[in-house]
Design a protein around this motif. Structure first.
Motif, mmCIF file in Angstrom:
data_model
loop_
_atom_site.group_PDB
_atom_site.id
_atom_site.type_symbol
_atom_site.label_atom_id
_atom_site.label_comp_id
_atom_site.label_asym_id
_atom_site.label_seq_id
_atom_site.Cartn_x
_atom_site.Cartn_y
_atom_site.Cartn_z
ATOM 1 N N ASP A 99 -37.335 -29.155 56.078
ATOM 2 C CA ASP A 99 -37.804 -29.934 57.222
ATOM 3 C C ASP A 99 -38.930 -30.887 56.821
ATOM 4 O O ASP A 99 -39.103 -31.950 57.418
ATOM 5 C CB ASP A 99 -38.288 -29.003 58.335
ATOM 6 N N VAL A 100 -39.697 -30.498 55.811
ATOM 7 C CA VAL A 100 -40.755 -31.378 55.314
ATOM 8 C C VAL A 100 -40.134 -32.598 54.633
ATOM 9 O O VAL A 100 -40.569 -33.737 54.848
ATOM 10 C CB VAL A 100 -41.684 -30.631 54.339
ATOM 11 N N LEU A 267 -55.652 -36.786 49.147
ATOM 12 C CA LEU A 267 -54.750 -37.916 49.358
ATOM 13 C C LEU A 267 -53.507 -37.698 48.510
ATOM 14 O O LEU A 267 -53.616 -37.455 47.302
ATOM 15 C CB LEU A 267 -55.419 -39.229 48.958
ATOM 16 N N CYS A 268 -52.346 -37.769 49.127
ATOM 17 C CA CYS A 268 -51.090 -37.513 48.420
ATOM 18 C C CYS A 268 -50.233 -38.776 48.435
ATOM 19 O O CYS A 268 -49.901 -39.297 49.508
ATOM 20 C CB CYS A 268 -50.336 -36.364 49.072
ATOM 21 N N GLY A 269 -49.867 -39.237 47.252
ATOM 22 C CA GLY A 269 -49.073 -40.454 47.148
ATOM 23 C C GLY A 269 -47.604 -40.252 47.424
ATOM 24 O O GLY A 269 -46.850 -41.227 47.522
ATOM 25 N N SER A 270 -47.171 -38.989 47.562
ATOM 26 C CA SER A 270 -45.760 -38.701 47.810
ATOM 27 C C SER A 270 -45.640 -37.353 48.494
ATOM 28 O O SER A 270 -46.589 -36.565 48.534
ATOM 29 C CB SER A 270 -44.978 -38.666 46.486
ATOM 30 N N ILE A 271 -44.456 -37.062 48.999
ATOM 31 C CA ILE A 271 -44.237 -35.779 49.650
ATOM 32 C C ILE A 271 -44.269 -34.648 48.634
ATOM 33 O O ILE A 271 -44.600 -33.500 48.970
ATOM 34 C CB ILE A 271 -42.904 -35.789 50.453
ATOM 35 N N LEU A 275 -46.316 -31.049 48.993
ATOM 36 C CA LEU A 275 -45.791 -29.704 48.748
ATOM 37 C C LEU A 275 -46.651 -28.960 47.727
ATOM 38 O O LEU A 275 -46.872 -27.749 47.859
ATOM 39 C CB LEU A 275 -44.341 -29.793 48.253
ATOM 40 N N ALA A 276 -47.171 -29.681 46.754
ATOM 41 C CA ALA A 276 -48.047 -29.057 45.751
ATOM 42 C C ALA A 276 -49.347 -28.577 46.402
ATOM 43 O O ALA A 276 -49.849 -27.486 46.091
ATOM 44 C CB ALA A 276 -48.344 -30.048 44.629
#
Length: 676
Positions: A99-100, A267-271, A275-276
């Motif tokens: 779902d994420v 800050l996350c540059g990607s999904i 998840l990490a």
């Protein structure tokens, strides 16, 4: 020079008071927000006592934001209501990693971009609050309430040492800000408080969130001050200054102004990075000093947030990505049945007490008889228990024990354990047929009728409802409006003032809106949204009562089960009798007048954007008119926008509309359009 030599403050005294306040605020910030104290407690106490002494001698110098003014004043009679500057929405919760991925794919598709940057942070398990600051001073704080209106708990919030009463001034501090935060109780403090309550023989709290919520809603702020509450601030909802381009910048500014913010955040540059972070926080979760039940994932770019907009209860650009629930092992001592307000029978397992995530659990739901059979849970079994969403105890599975002799399989009772009425089966669910004869259904129904989302009768809570039903004072909704002060005064916990307040709340509930009244009746399958659909379609209670099943099925969003349920409810003579009696007792359900546009809905599917000032409408009035006619108002212009309503001095949205070829209406054209 002796600072205390005169009855009137000199400039020297004023300067010393200002300096002491600045020092104390600085050390409060270091201690409660940064967790890096720089002076000993004895030195802090010396500064604080010196300030107290000066303010005692010169009362004219006392200011509301002084560190000495956090606690004071007599207990309140009740909390006043506060309308939030912006709705405090809830978040859609996600447990499954698929779902994420789907959430990310949807956002990238709708935004027409290859990559989205996310701001992520822990999801604190506390009580959501709104905080208002003007000119750097803490002005007001309130609970979330129903998301639109909350309760004013300013005095209680002032007792929280991590909440600054005076913000650190810098060039970026706007004149007015509205901040959303979470108040919680650190785990060590929660465990210590529960230990003391147990030693005194008092009731304990189930979890830190309950203790935090109960502490903040004390009418006496002096009691709240004894609870070591903490606040973290995670959203700048309103700002009178220049808007921030990103969520990250906005929250960083909160920290620069001295407000505590979530830690850690990233800050996350990607999904994949999101998840990490989720995996990292799940591993650290049990070592934290506070409860979290997941992470919050938000699009960082605020213009993207505006483009995506909101659903009725949640933003479309953010989610709560929950952790798997904690699980522990214990034994089933018994399986009993509880009866809900709809008559549904729910099997409940009584357990050997077991601690799950710092909370002692002694009962857990088995949901329905089909679930009991699927899991094959019996009395005497060893089972694995979890707190679903870290709140509701749930049995995950039975653990086979070699050589054990198991008890008999659990079966649904033939008769209601509360009223002995017959029990009938509908699919996997069993229902008591007793309705108002069944005190369990009656109590649940009246609690629902009086709840915030329905008629909002303050003071008619679970304990009071139970007494009223058990004493034979209330047997249906109409009886609520027959209650006298003498009857209420005989109930436990009521005195002259509280009885008067309850009667006033009952009187105030006599003019409910149609949607709240329909929701409050507790009709099967009619939640708050369906109640609004029915109210907007029919406009009057009499029209809903007269509707046939075929009529109801013609309404968008009304399916066969809901249509049958509504028709059956109003076809029942006992229900119509209660409605008639309520009308005789002065209950007048508000109608939706024809000029509110009950029918038709010419704007269904149409998206509007408002820009600039209107002379004949306030912004809120224009928005309400569009929504009454079936349209939707968003905050940004895109290719999907149907109309941009441009008043005088329109902003950049006007230019964007011209560039995209979106139809632009002036005020006269808009006025003609809504008049139809």
């Amino acid at each position: 020079m002796d600072l205390f030599s005169s009855d009137s403050p000199s400039q020297t005294v004023q300067a010393r008071v200002d300096a002491l306040r600045e020092q104390i605020r600085h050390h409060d910030y270091l201690y409660y927000v940064k967790s890096r104290p720089k002076i000993a407690d004895s030195e802090y106490d010396r500064l604080f006592k010196e300030l107290q002494k000066l303010e005692e001698q010169y009362p004219a110098l006392i200011t509301p934001d002084s560190p000495t003014q956090r606690v004071g004043g007599a207990p309140l009679g009740q909390f006043s209501k506060v309308k939030h500057d912006r709705p405090l929405l809830s978040l859609d919760s996600i447990l499954d990693v698929d779902d994420v991925w789907a959430f990310d794919a949807r956002l990238r598709r709708e935004l027409e971009v290859d990559q989205v940057e996310y701001a992520v942070e822990p999801k604190y398990d506390g009580l959501s609050v709104e905080l208002v600051y003007e000119s750097g001073l803490f002005l007001r704080g309130s609970t979330r309430g129903d998301g639109v209106t909350g309760e004013d708990i300013t005095l209680n919030l002032r007792t929280i040492r991590s909440l600054p009463l005076h913000l650190q001034s810098n060039s970026t501090l706007p004149d007015r800000i509205v901040v959303r935060g979470e108040v919680y109780l650190p785990l060590p403090d929660f465990q210590e408080l529960n230990r003391r309550l147990t030693e005194r023989g008092d009731g304990t709290f189930a979890n830190p969130r309950n203790m935090a919520s109960g502490s903040l809603r004390q009418l006496d702020p002096r009691l709240t001050a004894t609870r070591p509450l903490v606040v973290t601030c995670y959203d700048l909802m309103v700002s009178s200054g220049n808007p921030f381009a990103t969520h990250w910048e906005a929250v960083s500014s909160l920290a620069a102004w001295g407000l505590p913010i979530p830690k850690p955040r990233r800050l996350c540059g990607s999904i994949e990075d999101v998840l990490a972070f989720h995996r990292d926080m799940a591993q650290k979760r049990d070592s934290l000093s506070y409860e979290i039940d997941g992470i919050v994932v938000k699009i960082n770019d605020r213009s993207f947030q505006d483009r995506l907009g909101e659903k009725s209860r949640s933003p479309r650009w953010a989610i709560a990505y929950k952790f798997p629930a904690r699980k522990e092992v214990t034994k089933v001592q018994d399986i009993v049945v509880s009866v809900g307000r709809t008559g549904a029978l729910t099997p409940v397992a009584l357990l050997d007490p077991v601690e799950v995530g710092g909370v002692t659990i002694s009962r857990a739901t088995l949901h329905n008889m089909e679930e009991v059979a699927r899991k094959d849970v019996r009395v005497g079994d060893t089972v694995k228990v979890e707190r679903a969403g870290d709140v509701i105890p749930d049995i995950v599975e039975r653990i086979p024990i070699p050589g054990e002799t198991r008890g008999a399989s659990f079966r649904a009772p033939d008769h209601c354990p509360v009223c002995d009425s017959m029990v009938v089966q509908e699919g996997p669910l069993f229902y008591c047929t007793g309705q108002t004869v069944c005190t369990a259904q009656l109590k649940g129904g009246i609690e629902h009728f009086a709840s915030k989302g329905a008629l909002n009768i303050e003071g008619l809570g679970k304990k009071t409802v139970a007494q009223l039903v058990d004493e034979g004072l209330v047997a249906d909704f109409a009886d609520i409006y027959r209650l006298t002060k003498e009857q209420i005064l005989h109930l436990e916990g009521f005195a002259e003032k509280s009885a008067t307040q309850l009667l006033a709340a009952i009187e105030q509930s006599k003019a409910p809106s149609l949607d709240r009244f329909l929701f409050g009746l507790g009709i099967h399958h009619v939640g708050s949204h369906v109640a609004k659909v029915l109210a907007n379609h029919y406009g009057a209670l009499e029209m809903v009562i007269a509707a046939t099943e075929e009529d109801l099925l013609q309404i968008h969003e009304i399916g066969p089960e809901t249509a049958h349920s509504v028709m059956t409810f109003f076809a029942e003579p006992r229900n119509l009798t209660v409605l008639y009696q309520m009308n005789e007792l002065g209950v007048r359900v508000k109608k939706i007048s024809s000029d509110e546009g009950v029918q038709p809905k010419p704007f269904v599917g149409k998206i509007f954007v408002l820009t600039g000032g209107l002379d004949g409408f306030t912004r809120q009035e224009a928005k309400q008119r569009i929504e009454q006619l079936g349209g939707r108002v968003t905050s940004s212009v895109s290719k999907k926008t149907d109309y941009v309503v441009a008043g005088h001095d329109p902003g950049s949205k006007f230019d964007t509309a011209k560039k995209l070829g979106v139809q632009i209406l002036n005020e006269a054209e808009f006025s003609n359009l809504v008049k139809g």
